[in-house]
Design an enzyme around this catalytic site. Sequence first.
Site, PDB file in Angstrom:
ATOM      1  CB  ALA A 152       2.584  -8.246  -1.500  1.00 54.26           C
TER       2      ALA A 152
ATOM      3  CE  LYS B 183       3.010  -4.698  -2.073  1.00 55.14           C
ATOM      4  NZ  LYS B 183       3.047  -3.743  -3.200  1.00 55.14           N
TER       5      LYS B 183
ATOM      6  CG  ASP C 245       6.931  -6.909  -1.980  1.00 52.10           C
ATOM      7  OD1 ASP C 245       7.726  -5.981  -1.731  1.00 52.10           O
ATOM      8  OD2 ASP C 245       6.152  -6.900  -2.954  1.00 52.10           O
TER       9      ASP C 245
END
Length: 289
Positions: free
Chosen positions: A100, A10, A136
Amino acid sequence: MKLLVKAPAKINLSLDVLGKRQDGYHEVKMIMTTIDLADRLELMELAEDRIEILSHNRYVPDDQRNLAYQAAKLLKEKFNVKKGVSITIEKTIPVAAGLAGGSSDAAATLRGLNKLWNLGLTIDQLAELGAEIGSDVSFCVYGGTAIATGRGEQIEHIKTPPSCWVILAKPHIGVFTADVYGNLKLNRVTHPNVDKMVDVINAGDYKGICDTVGNVLEDVTFAMHPEVARIKAQMKRFGADAVLMSGSGPTVFGLVHHDSRMHRIYNGLKGFCEQVYAVRLLGERETLE
């Protein structure tokens, strides 16, 4: 039985920190979107009751420090699963990069084991479990594009930004999120306009998105690691439409609309940065199909 699962990275198009919470976490408001840079996980059911992590990448821990291990352990304990699993992680996402990668591996493990072990959980239930592993992970269970609030686990989906190239450059350092947050002084940083970013994304306004990107953590990481600021400046000079650090860094990304400019920027960055990638935004959310 064996299952292959994709774990996309991400980027943050906008990241603001609102304050510190009583539980020690920071209250955030950010917009995350998945990109077509992904780890690949192979999940293989084991008859014996154990969790095994395998990877050729020496930076991937093979014990409970690994978030994929934690995801498997969580499901085993919550649902009394007596079988084991071998998880082979083929790393493409750089480690400790602000993308992430570990959280996405955990999310992919949750989705994959839900199917492998026939747990019958919904994607919302998996996202809720993900929040127990890391801030996350909930977003990574869903993918797509979303506003994340709370400590990052409260997810509200929004439209996908217009398709474009994302060029990523990671210097040869790792950044620890806790160090960046520890040096953050909220009254001395520039706060991005997250609400405006939501509006321009929903309007499909690519130029508006490029004009509105912002990350409150940039100045902190730049002060700790000046080479990250130099990469951002170089990417701007090469002509990216927008340039921003992702998460707590050190990866910097540029948004580019035209193929020819993407190639020029990519080749220019390869001259002085070892890890450079050119990928697309991912438009679709994950499903359990």
